[in-house]
Design a protein around this motif. Sequence first.
Motif, PDB file in Angstrom:
ATOM      1  N   ASN A  15       0.844  -1.191   0.000  1.00  9.51           N
ATOM      2  CA  ASN A  15       0.000   0.000   0.000  1.00  9.51           C
ATOM      3  C   ASN A  15       0.883   1.245   0.000  1.00  9.51           C
ATOM      4  N   CYS A  16       1.117   1.808  -1.193  1.00 11.83           N
ATOM      5  CA  CYS A  16       1.948   3.008  -1.326  1.00 11.83           C
ATOM      6  C   CYS A  16       1.141   4.271  -1.620  1.00 11.83           C
ATOM      7  N   ALA A  17      -0.107   4.131  -1.998  1.00 13.15           N
ATOM      8  CA  ALA A  17      -0.899   5.306  -2.373  1.00 13.15           C
ATOM      9  C   ALA A  17      -1.036   6.254  -1.200  1.00 13.15           C
ATOM     10  N   GLY A  18      -0.809   7.535  -1.449  1.00 11.67           N
ATOM     11  CA  GLY A  18      -0.930   8.520  -0.374  1.00 11.67           C
ATOM     12  C   GLY A  18      -0.920   9.930  -0.919  1.00 11.67           C
ATOM     13  N   VAL A  19      -1.589  10.823  -0.202  1.00 16.68           N
ATOM     14  CA  VAL A  19      -1.601  12.241  -0.538  1.00 16.68           C
ATOM     15  C   VAL A  19      -1.354  13.047   0.733  1.00 16.68           C
ATOM     16  N   GLY A  20      -0.886  14.271   0.552  1.00 16.91           N
ATOM     17  CA  GLY A  20      -0.635  15.157   1.685  1.00 16.91           C
ATOM     18  C   GLY A  20      -1.439  16.433   1.572  1.00 16.91           C
ATOM     19  N   GLY A  21      -1.161  17.345   2.480  1.00 16.52           N
ATOM     20  CA  GLY A  21      -1.821  18.639   2.497  1.00 16.52           C
ATOM     21  C   GLY A  21      -1.512  19.339   3.797  1.00 16.52           C
ATOM     22  N   TRP A  22      -0.694  20.408   3.725  1.00 15.31           N
ATOM     23  CA  TRP A  22      -0.275  21.099   4.944  1.00 15.31           C
ATOM     24  C   TRP A  22      -1.015  22.443   5.040  1.00 15.31           C
ATOM     25  N   ASN A  23      -1.888  22.555   6.018  1.00 12.73           N
ATOM     26  CA  ASN A  23      -2.638  23.786   6.255  1.00 12.73           C
ATOM     27  C   ASN A  23      -3.038  23.868   7.716  1.00 12.73           C
ATOM     28  N   PRO A  24      -3.114  25.086   8.283  1.00 14.68           N
ATOM     29  CA  PRO A  24      -3.699  25.216   9.620  1.00 14.68           C
ATOM     30  C   PRO A  24      -5.113  24.652   9.611  1.00 14.68           C
ATOM     31  N   VAL A  25      -5.553  24.133  10.742  1.00 13.82           N
ATOM     32  CA  VAL A  25      -6.812  23.405  10.782  1.00 13.82           C
ATOM     33  C   VAL A  25      -7.991  24.232  10.287  1.00 13.82           C
ATOM     34  N   GLU A  26      -7.978  25.560  10.556  1.00 14.74           N
ATOM     35  CA  GLU A  26      -9.116  26.370  10.124  1.00 14.74           C
ATOM     36  C   GLU A  26      -9.158  26.563   8.616  1.00 14.74           C
ATOM     37  N   LYS A  27      -8.049  26.243   7.937  1.00 13.25           N
ATOM     38  CA  LYS A  27      -8.012  26.366   6.475  1.00 13.25           C
ATOM     39  C   LYS A  27      -8.189  25.022   5.772  1.00 13.25           C
ATOM     40  N   VAL A  28      -8.331  23.956   6.553  1.00 13.36           N
ATOM     41  CA  VAL A  28      -8.605  22.644   5.976  1.00 13.36           C
ATOM     42  C   VAL A  28     -10.104  22.550   5.711  1.00 13.36           C
ATOM     43  N   THR A  29     -10.479  22.435   4.447  1.00  9.70           N
ATOM     44  CA  THR A  29     -11.899  22.334   4.128  1.00  9.70           C
ATOM     45  C   THR A  29     -12.383  20.898   4.329  1.00  9.70           C
ATOM     46  N   PRO A  30     -13.681  20.699   4.484  1.00  8.46           N
ATOM     47  CA  PRO A  30     -14.190  19.322   4.569  1.00  8.46           C
ATOM     48  C   PRO A  30     -13.798  18.481   3.353  1.00  8.46           C
ATOM     49  N   ASP A  31     -13.759  19.104   2.176  1.00  2.00           N
ATOM     50  CA  ASP A  31     -13.347  18.360   0.981  1.00  2.00           C
ATOM     51  C   ASP A  31     -11.878  17.958   1.073  1.00  2.00           C
ATOM     52  N   ASP A  32     -11.026  18.868   1.589  1.00  2.00           N
ATOM     53  CA  ASP A  32      -9.607  18.539   1.786  1.00  2.00           C
ATOM     54  C   ASP A  32      -9.472  17.333   2.723  1.00  2.00           C
ATOM     55  N   TRP A  33     -10.183  17.426   3.843  1.00  2.00           N
ATOM     56  CA  TRP A  33     -10.123  16.347   4.842  1.00  2.00           C
ATOM     57  C   TRP A  33     -10.573  15.024   4.240  1.00  2.00           C
ATOM     58  N   ASP A  34     -11.699  15.049   3.557  1.00  4.38           N
ATOM     59  CA  ASP A  34     -12.249  13.815   2.984  1.00  4.38           C
ATOM     60  C   ASP A  34     -11.307  13.215   1.951  1.00  4.38           C
ATOM     61  N   HIS A  35     -10.630  14.086   1.164  1.00  5.12           N
ATOM     62  CA  HIS A  35      -9.719  13.567   0.137  1.00  5.12           C
ATOM     63  C   HIS A  35      -8.498  12.905   0.773  1.00  5.12           C
ATOM     64  N   ILE A  36      -7.890  13.563   1.761  1.00  4.32           N
ATOM     65  CA  ILE A  36      -6.685  13.023   2.395  1.00  4.32           C
ATOM     66  C   ILE A  36      -7.001  11.723   3.126  1.00  4.32           C
ATOM     67  N   VAL A  37      -8.060  11.738   3.921  1.00  7.38           N
ATOM     68  CA  VAL A  37      -8.456  10.525   4.638  1.00  7.38           C
ATOM     69  C   VAL A  37      -8.951   9.460   3.653  1.00  7.38           C
ATOM     70  N   GLY A  38      -9.603   9.908   2.586  1.00  8.69           N
ATOM     71  CA  GLY A  38     -10.134   8.972   1.601  1.00  8.69           C
ATOM     72  C   GLY A  38      -9.052   8.169   0.907  1.00  8.69           C
ATOM     73  N   VAL A  39      -7.954   8.820   0.521  1.00  5.04           N
ATOM     74  CA  VAL A  39      -6.851   8.108  -0.135  1.00  5.04           C
ATOM     75  C   VAL A  39      -6.026   7.324   0.880  1.00  5.04           C
ATOM     76  N   ASN A  40      -5.594   8.005   1.936  1.00  6.20           N
ATOM     77  CA  ASN A  40      -4.618   7.411   2.852  1.00  6.20           C
ATOM     78  C   ASN A  40      -5.189   6.306   3.732  1.00  6.20           C
ATOM     79  N   LEU A  41      -6.430   6.458   4.157  1.00  2.20           N
ATOM     80  CA  LEU A  41      -7.007   5.496   5.096  1.00  2.20           C
ATOM     81  C   LEU A  41      -8.130   4.669   4.470  1.00  2.20           C
ATOM     82  N   ARG A  42      -9.148   5.346   3.940  1.00  4.26           N
ATOM     83  CA  ARG A  42     -10.253   4.600   3.348  1.00  4.26           C
ATOM     84  C   ARG A  42      -9.781   3.771   2.150  1.00  4.26           C
TER      85      ARG A  42
END
Length: 246
Positions: free
Chosen positions: A84-111
Amino acid sequence: MLITGAAAGIGRETSRVLARRGYALALLDRDGDALRSVCDEIASEGTTALSWKVDLAAPTADEELAEIASVLESRPEGVTGVVNCAGVGGWNPVEKVTPDDWDHIVGVNLRGAFLVARHTVPLIRRRPGGAVVVVASDSARWPFPDRTAYCASKHGLVGFADALREELRPYGTRVSVLTMSRVDTGFNGGRAGSRPEALRPESVAEVVGFVLAQPPLVEIREISLTSVASPFGPFTAVAQMGKSYG
């Protein structure tokens, strides 16, 4: 051997290493052009690989993986393991993390890792000595500012792998986790070759090959990798927090 994120970085180098070692490969990546390139490279060295363009964060990923598993089940070599090598990142303060950002990062890396396991584990556990290698990050062990989504996804990924190990051990299937510091790839918008002090992706790929080459009774639960010239980890995390909030 199924490899996700196979078209770039650690996944690409792992594909090359395992091809040279004679593994029958099935490669997944969301970048179709890059995936064809790595397949051509492997073919030039005398090995062929099956490949599918799949976005693990897409709503259709579960159905696509079910179809892929059906194809692999019908082949004589079956599925002996997953890297399992697939992964994405995204560095932002929490208030600038959108729900779509969160869903994409968790969606690739974990789901995404969950979906792959959901469809491949029934095939792997038929063969004693099978293996699942999860490529994680030191962000799974240490907190870094501006990485709330990424750290959460990698913490979850390691927890998932640890539980999966207990589930599969009775079948003789090993589950190994690689946690590593920064790697000199194009990850998260970086430029491959711009960080010579970091780990090389081919070095990580060789460690993956080492894990897979162990005798069936050898269970490597976790390997932590870092570069002696770029020792990311708890002390670096604390220093970064000091810069951010000092």
